[in-house]
Design a protein around this motif. Sequence first.
Motif, mmCIF file in Angstrom:
data_model
loop_
_atom_site.group_PDB
_atom_site.id
_atom_site.type_symbol
_atom_site.label_atom_id
_atom_site.label_comp_id
_atom_site.label_asym_id
_atom_site.label_seq_id
_atom_site.Cartn_x
_atom_site.Cartn_y
_atom_site.Cartn_z
ATOM 1 N N UNK A 72 0.988 -1.231 0.128
ATOM 2 C CA UNK A 72 0.100 -0.139 0.003
ATOM 3 C C UNK A 72 0.852 1.261 -0.124
ATOM 4 N N UNK A 73 0.426 2.161 -0.398
ATOM 5 C CA UNK A 73 1.102 3.612 -0.209
ATOM 6 C C UNK A 73 0.261 4.681 0.735
ATOM 7 N N UNK A 74 1.488 5.020 1.622
ATOM 8 C CA UNK A 74 1.101 5.773 2.634
ATOM 9 C C UNK A 74 0.561 7.122 2.288
ATOM 10 N N UNK A 75 -0.491 7.500 2.916
ATOM 11 C CA UNK A 75 -1.194 8.968 2.469
ATOM 12 C C UNK A 75 -0.272 9.969 3.103
ATOM 13 N N UNK A 76 0.681 9.644 3.932
ATOM 14 C CA UNK A 76 1.507 10.924 4.662
ATOM 15 C C UNK A 76 2.889 10.921 4.075
ATOM 16 N N UNK A 77 3.727 9.849 4.023
ATOM 17 C CA UNK A 77 5.147 9.983 3.300
ATOM 18 C C UNK A 77 4.994 9.586 2.144
ATOM 19 N N UNK A 78 3.962 8.859 1.350
ATOM 20 C CA UNK A 78 3.656 8.451 0.117
ATOM 21 C C UNK A 78 4.921 7.397 -0.291
ATOM 22 N N UNK A 79 5.184 6.500 0.592
ATOM 23 C CA UNK A 79 6.208 5.526 0.440
ATOM 24 C C UNK A 79 5.240 4.133 0.332
ATOM 25 N N UNK A 80 5.754 3.294 -0.592
ATOM 26 C CA UNK A 80 5.064 2.042 -0.582
ATOM 27 C C UNK A 80 5.788 1.171 0.462
ATOM 28 N N UNK A 81 4.647 0.409 1.138
ATOM 29 C CA UNK A 81 4.929 -0.515 2.586
ATOM 30 C C UNK A 81 4.519 -1.677 2.210
ATOM 31 N N UNK A 82 4.769 -2.839 2.833
ATOM 32 C CA UNK A 82 3.977 -3.987 2.980
ATOM 33 C C UNK A 82 2.834 -3.966 3.697
ATOM 34 N N UNK A 83 1.646 -4.525 3.474
ATOM 35 C CA UNK A 83 0.464 -4.529 4.478
ATOM 36 C C UNK A 83 0.723 -4.705 5.671
ATOM 37 N N UNK A 84 1.830 -5.474 6.046
ATOM 38 C CA UNK A 84 1.846 -5.773 7.722
ATOM 39 C C UNK A 84 2.401 -4.265 8.287
ATOM 40 N N UNK A 85 2.908 -3.274 7.658
ATOM 41 C CA UNK A 85 3.306 -1.856 8.160
ATOM 42 C C UNK A 85 1.921 -0.908 8.150
ATOM 43 N N UNK A 86 0.774 -1.451 7.582
ATOM 44 C CA UNK A 86 -0.434 -0.603 7.880
ATOM 45 C C UNK A 86 -0.883 -0.213 9.320
ATOM 46 N N UNK A 87 -1.105 0.821 9.667
ATOM 47 C CA UNK A 87 -1.313 1.141 11.013
ATOM 48 C C UNK A 87 -2.701 1.682 11.225
ATOM 49 N N UNK A 88 -3.088 2.213 10.274
ATOM 50 C CA UNK A 88 -4.547 2.740 10.391
ATOM 51 C C UNK A 88 -5.034 3.292 9.078
ATOM 52 N N UNK A 89 -6.278 3.512 9.020
ATOM 53 C CA UNK A 89 -7.072 3.803 8.032
ATOM 54 C C UNK A 89 -7.836 5.175 8.196
ATOM 55 N N UNK A 90 -6.930 6.520 8.289
ATOM 56 C CA UNK A 90 -7.606 7.666 8.587
ATOM 57 C C UNK A 90 -8.248 8.194 7.504
ATOM 58 N N UNK A 91 -9.553 8.279 7.679
ATOM 59 C CA UNK A 91 -10.620 8.973 6.668
ATOM 60 C C UNK A 91 -10.575 8.127 5.226
ATOM 61 N N UNK A 92 -10.266 6.766 5.433
ATOM 62 C CA UNK A 92 -10.104 5.872 4.363
ATOM 63 C C UNK A 92 -8.804 6.089 3.615
ATOM 64 N N UNK A 93 -7.913 6.684 4.226
ATOM 65 C CA UNK A 93 -6.696 6.686 3.630
ATOM 66 C C UNK A 93 -5.693 5.854 4.426
ATOM 67 N N UNK A 94 -4.685 5.017 3.747
ATOM 68 C CA UNK A 94 -3.957 4.042 4.633
ATOM 69 C C UNK A 94 -2.695 5.096 5.124
ATOM 70 N N UNK A 95 -2.432 4.619 6.288
ATOM 71 C CA UNK A 95 -1.275 5.293 7.045
ATOM 72 C C UNK A 95 -0.349 4.372 7.688
ATOM 73 N N UNK A 96 1.026 4.360 7.192
ATOM 74 C CA UNK A 96 1.978 3.326 7.814
ATOM 75 C C UNK A 96 2.262 3.516 9.476
ATOM 76 N N UNK A 97 2.894 2.573 10.162
ATOM 77 C CA UNK A 97 3.095 2.734 11.404
ATOM 78 C C UNK A 97 4.168 3.600 11.659
ATOM 79 N N UNK A 98 4.992 4.151 10.941
ATOM 80 C CA UNK A 98 6.233 5.255 11.189
ATOM 81 C C UNK A 98 5.261 6.527 11.076
ATOM 82 N N UNK A 99 4.340 6.673 10.322
ATOM 83 C CA UNK A 99 3.576 8.108 10.118
ATOM 84 C C UNK A 99 2.518 8.065 11.338
ATOM 85 N N UNK A 100 1.964 6.961 11.714
ATOM 86 C CA UNK A 100 0.861 7.315 12.749
ATOM 87 C C UNK A 100 1.280 7.754 14.086
#
Length: 100
Positions: A72-100
């Motif tokens: 997935x592509x993080x909505x804050x840092x725009x980097x592509x991460x593996x799904x295991x790094x998905x922390x939250x879906x703020x407003x329907x947007x995927x956010x990684x663990x580093x940005x949350x």
Amino acid sequence: MSKPIDYDAPRRPAVDVEDDSLEELKVRGAAPQSARVDLDEAEAAENFELPGADLSGEELTVAVVPMQPGEFRCARCYLVHHRSQLAAQADGRDVCQECS
């Protein structure tokens, strides 16, 4: 008002400082110090050339790999991460663990 301290000035060992008399310190403080001009590092780097390093005619080619199904592509840092790094879906947007 106290005199500003020049932290870039060369320092003397503590043994030399202890031997100074009050008169010597007053004379040294009143003596004009030489003003050294600091070189701008960016300017120095522009003037420095490696031999045979003219890359102005070169083209860079990079193989672009499309995003995989488990990424997935993080909505804050725009980097592509593996799904295991998905922390939250703020407003329907995927956010990684580093940005949350």
